[in-house]
Write a protein that holds these residues in place. Structure first.
Motif, PDB file in Angstrom:
ATOM      1  N   GLY A 184      35.296  -1.442  14.431  1.00  0.00           N
ATOM      2  CA  GLY A 184      36.541  -0.694  14.317  1.00  0.00           C
ATOM      3  C   GLY A 184      36.688   0.361  15.392  1.00  0.00           C
ATOM      4  O   GLY A 184      37.450   1.321  15.231  1.00  0.00           O
ATOM      5  N   GLU A 185      35.928   0.225  16.468  1.00  0.00           N
ATOM      6  CA  GLU A 185      35.989   1.168  17.575  1.00  0.00           C
ATOM      7  C   GLU A 185      36.017   0.425  18.903  1.00  0.00           C
ATOM      8  O   GLU A 185      35.633  -0.739  18.984  1.00  0.00           O
ATOM      9  N   LYS A 186      36.434   1.141  19.934  1.00  0.00           N
ATOM     10  CA  LYS A 186      36.368   0.592  21.279  1.00  0.00           C
ATOM     11  C   LYS A 186      34.906   0.578  21.729  1.00  0.00           C
ATOM     12  O   LYS A 186      34.215   1.593  21.670  1.00  0.00           O
ATOM     13  N   ILE A 187      34.436  -0.575  22.170  1.00  0.00           N
ATOM     14  CA  ILE A 187      33.093  -0.726  22.713  1.00  0.00           C
ATOM     15  C   ILE A 187      33.247  -1.147  24.172  1.00  0.00           C
ATOM     16  O   ILE A 187      34.034  -2.032  24.484  1.00  0.00           O
ATOM     17  N   GLU A 188      32.503  -0.531  25.050  1.00  0.00           N
ATOM     18  CA  GLU A 188      32.666  -0.798  26.483  1.00  0.00           C
ATOM     19  C   GLU A 188      31.320  -0.835  27.198  1.00  0.00           C
ATOM     20  O   GLU A 188      30.498   0.066  27.026  1.00  0.00           O
ATOM     21  N   ILE A 189      31.106  -1.897  27.976  1.00  0.00           N
ATOM     22  CA  ILE A 189      29.938  -1.941  28.863  1.00  0.00           C
ATOM     23  C   ILE A 189      30.357  -1.210  30.129  1.00  0.00           C
ATOM     24  O   ILE A 189      31.191  -1.697  30.892  1.00  0.00           O
ATOM     25  N   ARG A 190      29.788  -0.035  30.345  1.00  0.00           N
ATOM     26  CA  ARG A 190      30.284   0.828  31.423  1.00  0.00           C
ATOM     27  C   ARG A 190      29.642   0.549  32.774  1.00  0.00           C
ATOM     28  O   ARG A 190      30.320   0.475  33.804  1.00  0.00           O
ATOM     29  N   ARG A 191      28.330   0.388  32.802  1.00  0.00           N
ATOM     30  CA  ARG A 191      27.649   0.184  34.087  1.00  0.00           C
ATOM     31  C   ARG A 191      26.251  -0.367  33.853  1.00  0.00           C
ATOM     32  O   ARG A 191      25.702  -0.245  32.760  1.00  0.00           O
ATOM     33  N   PHE A 192      25.680  -0.939  34.890  1.00  0.00           N
ATOM     34  CA  PHE A 192      24.315  -1.449  34.809  1.00  0.00           C
ATOM     35  C   PHE A 192      23.701  -1.510  36.190  1.00  0.00           C
ATOM     36  O   PHE A 192      24.400  -1.515  37.210  1.00  0.00           O
ATOM     37  N   VAL A 193      22.379  -1.550  36.209  1.00  0.00           N
ATOM     38  CA  VAL A 193      21.638  -1.816  37.440  1.00  0.00           C
ATOM     39  C   VAL A 193      20.539  -2.815  37.106  1.00  0.00           C
ATOM     40  O   VAL A 193      20.045  -2.854  35.977  1.00  0.00           O
ATOM     41  N   ARG A 194      20.203  -3.614  38.092  1.00  0.00           N
ATOM     42  CA  ARG A 194      19.149  -4.623  37.905  1.00  0.00           C
ATOM     43  C   ARG A 194      18.239  -4.575  39.129  1.00  0.00           C
ATOM     44  O   ARG A 194      18.703  -4.734  40.249  1.00  0.00           O
ATOM     45  N   TRP A 195      16.965  -4.318  38.877  1.00  0.00           N
ATOM     46  CA  TRP A 195      16.016  -4.239  39.981  1.00  0.00           C
ATOM     47  C   TRP A 195      15.071  -5.439  39.944  1.00  0.00           C
ATOM     48  O   TRP A 195      14.624  -5.869  38.873  1.00  0.00           O
ATOM     49  N   VAL A 196      14.758  -5.951  41.108  1.00  0.00           N
ATOM     50  CA  VAL A 196      13.746  -6.996  41.258  1.00  0.00           C
ATOM     51  C   VAL A 196      12.674  -6.433  42.181  1.00  0.00           C
ATOM     52  O   VAL A 196      12.991  -5.914  43.266  1.00  0.00           O
ATOM     53  N   LEU A 197      11.443  -6.494  41.759  1.00  0.00           N
ATOM     54  CA  LEU A 197      10.344  -5.926  42.528  1.00  0.00           C
ATOM     55  C   LEU A 197      10.320  -6.472  43.956  1.00  0.00           C
ATOM     56  O   LEU A 197      10.341  -7.679  44.166  1.00  0.00           O
ATOM     57  N   GLY A 198      10.317  -5.565  44.924  1.00  0.00           N
ATOM     58  CA  GLY A 198      10.244  -5.963  46.327  1.00  0.00           C
ATOM     59  C   GLY A 198      11.551  -6.394  46.940  1.00  0.00           C
ATOM     60  O   GLY A 198      11.603  -6.729  48.134  1.00  0.00           O
ATOM     61  N   GLU A 199      12.629  -6.393  46.153  1.00  0.00           N
ATOM     62  CA  GLU A 199      13.929  -6.841  46.667  1.00  0.00           C
ATOM     63  C   GLU A 199      14.406  -5.920  47.791  1.00  0.00           C
ATOM     64  O   GLU A 199      14.376  -4.697  47.659  1.00  0.00           O
ATOM     65  N   GLY A 200      14.828  -6.499  48.901  1.00  0.00           N
ATOM     66  CA  GLY A 200      15.335  -5.722  50.018  1.00  0.00           C
ATOM     67  C   GLY A 200      14.274  -5.311  51.020  1.00  0.00           C
ATOM     68  O   GLY A 200      14.592  -4.795  52.093  1.00  0.00           O
ATOM     69  N   ILE A 201      13.022  -5.529  50.663  1.00  0.00           N
ATOM     70  CA  ILE A 201      11.948  -5.190  51.593  1.00  0.00           C
ATOM     71  C   ILE A 201      11.646  -6.410  52.455  1.00  0.00           C
ATOM     72  O   ILE A 201      11.429  -7.510  51.933  1.00  0.00           O
ATOM     73  N   GLU A 202      11.629  -6.194  53.760  1.00  0.00           N
ATOM     74  CA  GLU A 202      11.318  -7.304  54.670  1.00  0.00           C
ATOM     75  C   GLU A 202       9.808  -7.504  54.688  1.00  0.00           C
ATOM     76  O   GLU A 202       9.055  -6.635  55.148  1.00  0.00           O
ATOM     77  N   LYS A 203       9.392  -8.623  54.139  1.00  0.00           N
ATOM     78  CA  LYS A 203       7.963  -8.898  54.057  1.00  0.00           C
ATOM     79  C   LYS A 203       7.486  -9.631  55.311  1.00  0.00           C
ATOM     80  O   LYS A 203       8.160 -10.524  55.814  1.00  0.00           O
ATOM     81  N   LYS A 204       6.317  -9.259  55.788  1.00  0.00           N
ATOM     82  CA  LYS A 204       5.752  -9.896  56.966  1.00  0.00           C
ATOM     83  C   LYS A 204       5.301 -11.306  56.619  1.00  0.00           C
ATOM     84  O   LYS A 204       4.554 -11.518  55.670  1.00  0.00           O
ATOM     85  N   GLN A 205       5.814 -12.274  57.360  1.00  0.00           N
ATOM     86  CA  GLN A 205       5.426 -13.665  57.157  1.00  0.00           C
ATOM     87  C   GLN A 205       4.299 -14.017  58.127  1.00  0.00           C
ATOM     88  O   GLN A 205       4.440 -13.845  59.341  1.00  0.00           O
TER      89      GLN A 205
END
Length: 224
Positions: A184-205
């Protein structure tokens, strides 16, 4: 059954329910306006829509960590009162949202959150793909619209199908609507973040064979 756009618009104005729900209601009710209004009311959709302009500033922030600390999720879900936020159904919904975000990696909450440039870029990609097959422009535009709808189901949280089998293929927006009707009320998903370990880090191949060869070459030079 084909539904007239003007009837969908009329039902929308009368109930303030989402356009797609209005269209579905008319299709389910054979185009009968009164029955469609009743159909929306029985499912709590009309009530949920009437609460859209209310302020939801209570709720909770929840977290979820999966795969031994490899993926983490933080989400804020709002309600109008703290009483509802403490309820079992609300808390279960929040946990389900955390699991959904962790499993399906949405980029945005709703279609309306997608930046215009990102939406246009995606659409033009689909148009080009269709044009490359030799189809006329107007047909390609329709194909692109269909592909965009599928894309929304991938990148928008509310458009995604719940990953929980017991939800029987319902979308997150359907579950949100049901919870809104129950509480009987307004319910709202306002924001979220999702992290993946090591994401965005350039790994040495590294190439192990090349490393061994380099070490052997160094040793040979020293001996020489």
């Amino acid at each position: 059954m084909s539904i007239n756009a003007s009837d969908v618009k009329k039902l929308r104005e009368q109930t303030n329910a989402p356009m797609m729900d209005c269209k579905k209601a008319l299709m389910e009710c054979g185009g009968d306006m009164d029955k469609a209004v009743k159909w929306l009311r029985e499912r709590g959709i009309m009530k949920a829509a009437s609460r859209a302009n209310r302020v939801a500033a209570e709720g909770c922030i929840a977290s979820y960590v999966h795969m031994g600390g490899k993926i983490g999720v933080l989400v804020e879900v709002n309600s109008e009162t703290d009483f509802v936020a403490r309820g079992a159904e609300f808390q279960t919904f929040v946990k389900d949202i955390c699991l959904q975000i962790c499993s399906s990696a949405p980029k945005w909450i709703s279609k309306e959150d997608i930046p215009a440039e990102a939406l246009e870029e995606e659409k033009q990609l689909y148009v080009k793909q269709a044009l490359d097959t030799g189809k006329p422009q107007n047909v390609c535009e329709k194909i692109a619209e269909g592909k965009l709808n599928k894309w929304f189901e991938e990148v928008c949280l509310l458009e995604q199908v719940s990953v929980k089998p017991e939800h029987d293929g319902k979308k997150i927006k359907d579950l949100l609507g049901e919870l809104t009707a129950k509480c009987g009320e307004k319910i709202e998903i306002r924001r979220f973040v999702r992290w993946v370990l090591g994401e965005g880090i350039e790994k040495k191949q590294s190439n192990f064979a090349e490393e061994v060869a380099a070490e052997l070459a160094k040793s040979a030079n020293k001996e020489a």
